[in-house]
Design an enzyme around this catalytic site. Structure first.
Site, PDB file in Angstrom:
ATOM      1  NE  ARG A 225       1.247  -1.090  -4.964  1.00  0.00           N
ATOM      2  CZ  ARG A 225       0.871  -2.235  -5.066  1.00  0.00           C
ATOM      3  NH1 ARG A 225       1.627  -3.189  -4.704  1.00  0.00           N
ATOM      4  NH2 ARG A 225      -0.017  -2.805  -5.766  1.00  0.00           N
ATOM      5  CG  HIS A 273       6.090  -5.242  -7.271  1.00  0.00           C
ATOM      6  ND1 HIS A 273       5.588  -3.902  -7.195  1.00  0.00           N
ATOM      7  CD2 HIS A 273       5.165  -5.965  -6.862  1.00  0.00           C
ATOM      8  CE1 HIS A 273       4.395  -3.833  -6.978  1.00  0.00           C
ATOM      9  NE2 HIS A 273       4.258  -5.048  -6.724  1.00  0.00           N
TER      10      HIS A 273
HETATM   11  P1  NDP Z   1      -6.409  -5.055   2.457  1.00  0.00           P
HETATM   12  O1  NDP Z   1      -7.470  -4.012   1.685  1.00  0.00           O
HETATM   13  O2  NDP Z   1      -7.343  -6.262   2.467  1.00  0.00           O
HETATM   14  O3  NDP Z   1      -6.073  -4.389   3.595  1.00  0.00           O
HETATM   15  C1  NDP Z   1      -5.407  -3.294   3.796  1.00  0.00           C
HETATM   16  C2  NDP Z   1      -5.039  -3.148   5.264  1.00  0.00           C
HETATM   17  O4  NDP Z   1      -4.358  -1.999   5.510  1.00  0.00           O
HETATM   18  C3  NDP Z   1      -6.270  -3.162   6.250  1.00  0.00           C
HETATM   19  O5  NDP Z   1      -6.186  -3.767   7.366  1.00  0.00           O
HETATM   20  C4  NDP Z   1      -6.182  -1.678   6.307  1.00  0.00           C
HETATM   21  O6  NDP Z   1      -7.116  -1.312   7.853  1.00  0.00           O
HETATM   22  C5  NDP Z   1      -4.968  -1.214   6.463  1.00  0.00           C
HETATM   23  N1  NDP Z   1      -4.563   0.288   6.388  1.00  0.00           N
HETATM   24  C6  NDP Z   1      -5.096   1.033   5.332  1.00  0.00           C
HETATM   25  N2  NDP Z   1      -4.910   2.093   5.349  1.00  0.00           N
HETATM   26  C7  NDP Z   1      -4.277   2.248   6.840  1.00  0.00           C
HETATM   27  C8  NDP Z   1      -3.757   3.321   7.579  1.00  0.00           C
HETATM   28  N3  NDP Z   1      -3.997   4.705   7.308  1.00  0.00           N
HETATM   29  N4  NDP Z   1      -3.332   3.245   8.634  1.00  0.00           N
HETATM   30  C9  NDP Z   1      -3.222   1.845   9.244  1.00  0.00           C
HETATM   31  N5  NDP Z   1      -3.802   0.787   8.641  1.00  0.00           N
HETATM   32  C10 NDP Z   1      -4.283   1.077   7.304  1.00  0.00           C
HETATM   33  O7  NDP Z   1      -5.280  -5.239   1.464  1.00  0.00           O
HETATM   34  P2  NDP Z   1      -4.590  -6.652   1.253  1.00  0.00           P
HETATM   35  O8  NDP Z   1      -4.162  -7.445   2.270  1.00  0.00           O
HETATM   36  O9  NDP Z   1      -5.383  -7.522   0.015  1.00  0.00           O
HETATM   37  O10 NDP Z   1      -3.237  -6.073   0.357  1.00  0.00           O
HETATM   38  C11 NDP Z   1      -2.623  -5.130   0.991  1.00  0.00           C
HETATM   39  C12 NDP Z   1      -1.371  -4.379   0.066  1.00  0.00           C
HETATM   40  O11 NDP Z   1      -0.173  -5.304  -0.262  1.00  0.00           O
HETATM   41  C13 NDP Z   1      -2.012  -3.919  -1.222  1.00  0.00           C
HETATM   42  O12 NDP Z   1      -2.675  -2.879  -1.253  1.00  0.00           O
HETATM   43  C14 NDP Z   1      -0.589  -3.977  -1.926  1.00  0.00           C
HETATM   44  O13 NDP Z   1       0.051  -2.732  -2.057  1.00  0.00           O
HETATM   45  C15 NDP Z   1       0.208  -4.899  -1.288  1.00  0.00           C
HETATM   46  N6  NDP Z   1       0.712  -6.096  -2.365  1.00  0.00           N
HETATM   47  C16 NDP Z   1       1.815  -6.339  -2.434  1.00  0.00           C
HETATM   48  C17 NDP Z   1       2.010  -7.206  -3.561  1.00  0.00           C
HETATM   49  C18 NDP Z   1       3.604  -7.414  -3.736  1.00  0.00           C
HETATM   50  O14 NDP Z   1       3.816  -8.488  -4.711  1.00  0.00           O
HETATM   51  N7  NDP Z   1       4.390  -6.672  -3.041  1.00  0.00           N
HETATM   52  C19 NDP Z   1       1.196  -8.245  -3.879  1.00  0.00           C
HETATM   53  C20 NDP Z   1      -0.168  -8.166  -3.333  1.00  0.00           C
HETATM   54  C21 NDP Z   1      -0.450  -7.053  -2.476  1.00  0.00           C
HETATM   55  P3  NDP Z   1      -8.421  -1.685   7.881  1.00  0.00           P
HETATM   56  O15 NDP Z   1      -8.629  -3.170   8.172  1.00  0.00           O
HETATM   57  O16 NDP Z   1      -8.961  -0.774   9.121  1.00  0.00           O
HETATM   58  O17 NDP Z   1      -9.288  -1.219   6.687  1.00  0.00           O
HETATM   59  C1  OXD Z   2      -0.710  -6.481  -5.881  1.00  0.00           C
HETATM   60  C2  OXD Z   2       0.777  -6.296  -6.502  1.00  0.00           C
HETATM   61  O1  OXD Z   2      -0.928  -5.219  -5.613  1.00  0.00           O
HETATM   62  O2  OXD Z   2       1.160  -7.452  -7.395  1.00  0.00           O
HETATM   63  O3  OXD Z   2      -1.262  -7.553  -6.134  1.00  0.00           O
HETATM   64  O4  OXD Z   2       1.722  -5.408  -6.177  1.00  0.00           O
END
Ligand code: NDP
Ligand code: OXD
Length: 310
Positions: A225, A273
């Protein structure tokens, strides 16, 4: 059963078709279509206007995010109370994100920006590039997308590190966690990939302090993000050579404003994005499966935790 759909980024016609195929008994209607709001039990949304879900739909049983990230919902202080928020976890969104990560890791790994520059200047110079086992890639965020990206990078032979909030054990990956694990994680990472969610704890996490702990000349790829990145610090790190390049899919302000220094920076690659997008043909089935779980009295899968912020 009625579902309401709201998105300026996803095709309503596409989602309606695939939801209808997956659940002929589910009435689907667009946010702006006239109808009985009290009949709406499910919302499938991307960036709905703050306050509106609670004001309009009194009988919601679940809010489905059209994205994996739920910051666009949790930022709403006036959400319906006690209604689960379900993240979009569907194979094609994950696949698209992994494609993006692998594409841009390989691009930096094989020095493609330098080769393109050489071509523009008519220079024939065979750069020596190491093979994958001699390149350490680090992934911030070891969730659904981070782990799938690691799976494919691992098949290519990269040296891999990862960082998450809670401890993880992933074969072939040196895992670190928590603020106390961040320095050790960063110290060896030549290509840093950020796949974190945007939360209070991750706000501005991609900042000068983090860049300074990377080896000099590291690369940054942020597909998490925009709020994760300090954009002035990225520019300063590129200027000083601490970062050799940055590939950014997300920005503090989207669309990226005209005139922003990123637009024509020689070492910045911008994508709008679109690293990964949920595909209706695959995602509709996931949404419907969760609706059926709820109808059967079970909890849906992939509920976001509002306290953790993701
Ligand atoms: P998940 O919820 O499966 O994974 C999130 C990961 O981030 C977990 O490993 C979590 O740790 C870690 N995390 C969260 N907070 C912290 C912190 N404070 N410190 C360290 N690690 C942290 O999410 P997804 O993998 O499904 O998606 C990740 C992100 O990708 C989404 O939230 C979105 O913002 C972004 N995204 C962007 C897209 C784009 O088109 N650019 C499309 C899809 C997603 P833990 O394992 O310990 O819980
Ligand atoms: C998502 C995105 O979070 O599209 O899936 O950014």
């Amino acid at each position: 059963m009625t579902l309401i759909f709201k998105s300026n980024a996803d095709s309503w016609a596409d989602w309606r078709q695939h939801l209808n195929e997956a659940a002929p008994d589910l009435a689907c209607r667009d946010w702006d279509d006239p109808g009985d709001d009290d009949a709406v039990e499910f919302a499938l949304v991307w960036k709905p206007p703050f306050g509106e879900l609670r004001r309009r739909f009194k009988n919601l049983k679940a809010i489905f995010s059209l994205g994996a990230g739920v910051d666009h919902l949790l930022g709403d202080r006036d959400l319906p109370v006690g209604v689960p928020i379900v993240r979009m976890v569907e194979p094609e969104l994950t696949r698209g994100m992994t494609e993006y990560v692998v594409l841009h890791v390989l691009r930096y790994h094989r020095a493609v920006p330098t080769l393109e520059d050489q071509q523009r200047r008519g220079v024939w110079h065979a750069l020596a590039t190491p093979t994958a086992p001699k390149r350490r890639v680090g992934i911030m965020g070891l969730g659904v997308i981070g782990q799938d990206s690691l799976r494919v990078l691992s098949a290519l032979g990269f040296a891999l590190s990862g960082w998450s909030r809670t401890a993880k054990s992933i074969p072939g990956v040196i895992c670190h966690h928590g603020p106390e694990g961040l320095s050790a994680f960063l110290a060896e990472v030549e290509i840093l990939v950020c796949l974190l969610p945007y939360t209070i704890d991750t706000d501005n996490i991609l900042n000068r302090d983090v860049f300074d702990r990377l080896p000099r000349g590291a690369y940054l790829i942020n597909a998490g993000r925009g709020g994760l990145q300090d954009e002035d610090d990225i520019l300063a790190a590129l200027e000083s050579g601490q970062l050799a390049g940055a590939t950014l899919d997300v920005f503090r302000e989207e669309p990226l404003p005209a005139g922003h220094a990123f637009w024509d920076h020689p070492n910045v690659t911008i994508t709008p994005h679109n690293a990964g997008t949920a595909q209706a043909w695959s995602g509709a089935g996931e949404v419907v499966a969760n609706i059926r779980r709820i109808r059967d009295g079970a909890a849906p899968q992939n509920i976001a935790d509002p306290a953790a912020g993701y």
